[in-house]
Scaffold this active site. Sequence first.
Site, PDB file in Angstrom:
ATOM      1  CG  HIS A  43      18.663  45.882 -21.909  1.00  0.00           C
ATOM      2  ND1 HIS A  43      19.782  45.448 -23.519  1.00  0.00           N
ATOM      3  CD2 HIS A  43      17.885  46.518 -23.205  1.00  0.00           C
ATOM      4  CE1 HIS A  43      19.341  45.984 -24.044  1.00  0.00           C
ATOM      5  NE2 HIS A  43      18.475  46.791 -24.216  1.00  0.00           N
ATOM      6  CD  GLU A  70      14.068  45.381 -22.624  1.00  0.00           C
ATOM      7  OE1 GLU A  70      13.767  46.339 -23.565  1.00  0.00           O
ATOM      8  OE2 GLU A  70      14.898  44.559 -22.760  1.00  0.00           O
ATOM      9  CG  ASP A  72      13.442  43.349 -26.831  1.00  0.00           C
ATOM     10  OD1 ASP A  72      12.545  44.721 -25.975  1.00  0.00           O
ATOM     11  OD2 ASP A  72      14.021  43.963 -27.459  1.00  0.00           O
ATOM     12  CG  HIS A  85      16.616  44.032 -30.183  1.00  0.00           C
ATOM     13  ND1 HIS A  85      17.780  44.163 -31.229  1.00  0.00           N
ATOM     14  CD2 HIS A  85      16.349  45.076 -29.752  1.00  0.00           C
ATOM     15  CE1 HIS A  85      18.025  45.492 -31.058  1.00  0.00           C
ATOM     16  NE2 HIS A  85      17.224  45.673 -29.896  1.00  0.00           N
TER      17      HIS A  85
END
Length: 388
Positions: A43, A70, A72, A85
């Site tokens: 994450h 991951e 964003d 993020h």
Amino acid sequence: MRTRLVSPLLASALVAASLAACGGSDDSAWNTLNGDKPLVIGHRGAAGYLPDHTLEGYRRAVEMGADFIEPDLVATKDGVLVARHEPNIVATTDVKDRAEFAKRKRKAMVDGFEEEGWFVSDFTLAELKTLRAVQPLSDRDQRYNGQFQIPTFEEVLTLAETESKRTGRTIGVYPETKHPTYHQRLGLPLEDRLLDALAKRGLTKKSSPVIIQSFETGNLKYLRGKTAVRLVQLVDGYDIHPDGSIDFSLPWGQPYDLTVAGDKRNYGALLTPAGLADIKKYADGIGPWKPYLIPTRLTLGADGKPVDLNGDGAIDERDRRVMPATSVLANAHKTGLFVHPYTFRSEAKRLAADDKGDPKAEYRRFYELGVDGVFSDFADHAKAARDN
């Protein structure tokens, strides 16, 4: 990430094959959708150790055993996808300390609510590359603040390819389209830019080591018509009530595209059997907030106030007790959707009382339930709980 219509039997076969190619395994008995080993998803990289969304953080997650990393995704002024993020970078970069950008501080509406800070869409890529990432959570290690650049999506894809060759295992990429309606209104839509970057590397198939995710629904439906890669409907909530139920207040209680459309469905409605059946029309899996699967509750005293179970003078996760699992995972699997809950964190104050400060206890609870993967800030802990 999300979406695709195929027969349940074919979907099961295809997803099983693709997950096996990206870190899954069919050599053990798991309660997952296809009996595969659940995936460990890094994450934001290795957010428990290094600043979010940096190449160094993604590499650390791979070293700790993550099957997917991951990023964003948000868009710069000149239309480049970068890993942050949020569009507002006040908390994740050193921009507030950079005098040359002081005048860029402003207020902006993000998903219907006003924010103040510095926004990626006001910067070119060249300008962003002069900034450095910082750890956004004050209780985590701040030693690496100011050391790492903001990576582009292309750089993240290159890193995944390089790490796959280095480690001898396929490292998947799990990009999230952040605030797609917001970016659409800016004239910087994310979806085709994302698909173009994937197509350049041949990442266009259901079996490709890519999963695209979004908290909105409309852009996933658009993506479903443009790509065969796996898609995931993220499911958020504003807060958790003392009894363990979800607070659906805005802005996080409903997909923003539904808010704009005047659609009254909240995220909870998406997880009903009917809602899951609708998701199956355009997505391959769901990424729900953890309490939708296994809720936790506070104990209320005679005065109606939460009881400080551990006597530390604060009310946090350590004062919550684990409740029985809901039917969401079983219903999702019955519908043919895989389930990747978020976000697993290892600090004691972010673990329920039942875990007694042991993050592996929480992972095991969710693995035993049958989740198909976990979004974790601590990929090493997620892997150790899964493999040992």
